[in-house]
Scaffold this motif. Structure first.
Motif, short mmCIF file in Angstrom:
data_model
loop_
_atom_site.label_atom_id
_atom_site.label_comp_id
_atom_site.label_asym_id
_atom_site.label_seq_id
_atom_site.Cartn_x
_atom_site.Cartn_y
_atom_site.Cartn_z
N ILE A 143 62.60 49.06 15.60
CA ILE A 143 62.13 47.92 14.81
C ILE A 143 62.81 46.48 14.92
CG2 ILE A 143 60.54 49.26 13.32
CD1 ILE A 143 62.76 48.86 11.13
N ASN A 144 64.05 46.84 15.08
CA ASN A 144 64.95 45.64 15.42
C ASN A 144 65.69 45.68 16.73
OD1 ASN A 144 64.65 44.62 12.56
ND2 ASN A 144 65.74 46.20 11.98
N PRO A 145 64.74 45.45 17.86
CA PRO A 145 65.50 45.82 19.22
C PRO A 145 66.69 44.85 19.40
CG PRO A 145 62.95 44.94 19.21
CD PRO A 145 63.59 44.90 17.79
N PRO A 146 67.75 45.55 19.89
CA PRO A 146 68.91 44.78 20.20
C PRO A 146 69.03 43.91 21.44
CG PRO A 146 69.11 47.24 20.58
CD PRO A 146 68.03 47.05 19.93
N ASP A 147 67.89 44.48 22.48
CA ASP A 147 67.79 43.82 23.77
C ASP A 147 66.34 44.02 24.14
OD1 ASP A 147 67.55 46.13 25.29
OD2 ASP A 147 69.68 46.09 25.10
N GLU A 148 65.83 43.28 25.27
CA GLU A 148 64.47 43.46 25.72
C GLU A 148 64.18 44.90 26.23
OE1 GLU A 148 67.32 42.27 28.90
OE2 GLU A 148 66.98 41.26 26.83
N ASN A 149 65.13 45.87 26.39
CA ASN A 149 64.84 46.98 26.82
C ASN A 149 64.16 47.92 25.79
OD1 ASN A 149 65.77 46.63 29.53
ND2 ASN A 149 68.03 47.04 28.62
N TRP A 150 64.16 47.52 24.45
CA TRP A 150 63.59 48.10 23.40
C TRP A 150 62.13 47.62 23.26
CZ3 TRP A 150 65.77 52.33 20.68
CH2 TRP A 150 66.93 52.60 20.98
N ALA A 151 61.15 48.41 23.53
CA ALA A 151 59.62 47.82 23.60
C ALA A 151 58.79 48.46 22.59
CB ALA A 151 59.25 47.91 25.21
N TYR A 152 59.44 49.43 21.69
CA TYR A 152 58.49 50.19 20.79
C TYR A 152 57.43 49.32 20.09
CZ TYR A 152 57.21 53.29 17.14
OH TYR A 152 56.63 53.89 16.16
N LEU A 153 57.78 48.37 19.50
CA LEU A 153 56.82 47.33 18.89
C LEU A 153 55.75 46.79 19.86
CD1 LEU A 153 59.29 45.60 16.49
CD2 LEU A 153 57.88 47.28 16.03
N GLU A 154 55.96 46.63 21.02
CA GLU A 154 55.05 46.08 21.93
C GLU A 154 53.94 47.36 22.40
OE1 GLU A 154 55.29 43.05 22.24
OE2 GLU A 154 56.98 43.01 21.20
N LYS A 175 51.77 45.63 13.99
CA LYS A 175 53.22 45.82 14.07
C LYS A 175 53.80 45.59 12.58
CE LYS A 175 54.08 43.29 18.34
NZ LYS A 175 54.45 42.22 18.97
N GLU A 176 53.23 44.80 11.66
CA GLU A 176 53.79 44.99 10.17
C GLU A 176 53.73 46.35 9.67
OE1 GLU A 176 55.59 42.56 9.11
OE2 GLU A 176 55.20 41.39 10.75
N LYS A 177 52.54 46.96 9.83
CA LYS A 177 52.17 48.36 9.37
C LYS A 177 53.40 49.35 9.74
CE LYS A 177 48.92 51.80 8.19
NZ LYS A 177 47.61 52.41 8.39
N LEU A 178 53.55 49.20 11.26
CA LEU A 178 54.43 49.88 12.04
C LEU A 178 55.73 49.97 11.64
CD1 LEU A 178 54.75 52.07 14.21
CD2 LEU A 178 55.06 50.05 15.79
#
Length: 78
Positions: A40-51, A56-59
């Motif tokens: 939920i707080n991606p450290p870089d662009e490789n973390w695409a969970y929220l995409e 997104k807010e509920k997630l």
């Protein structure tokens, strides 16, 4: 990942988890909390969970709730 975290949430209780593996449970909880935070707080662009779509807010809110429960589980382990 969230399903695995749910198992730790549910089974990672001192009264259920085998005593001889509590050290491993601590490590698993710590790592899971870090991973969920990164989701939920991606450290870089490789973390695409929220995409992956959806609200997104509920997630974010549900993942934060899951993190809170895991932190409580972690505190319960001496």
């Amino acid at each position: 990942m969230r399903a695995a975290a749910y198992l730790l949430q549910t089974l990672g209780v001192v009264y259920i988890w085998p005593v001889e593996y509590l050290d491993k449970l601590k490590l698993l909880l710590d790592k899971t909390i870090i991973i969920l935070n990164n989701m939920i707080n991606p450290p870089d662009e490789n973390w695409a969970y929220l995409e992956m779509g959806g609200d997104k807010e509920k997630l974010i809110q549900t993942v934060k709730e899951q993190i809170d429960v895991l932190k409580e589980r972690r505190k319960a382990i001496l």
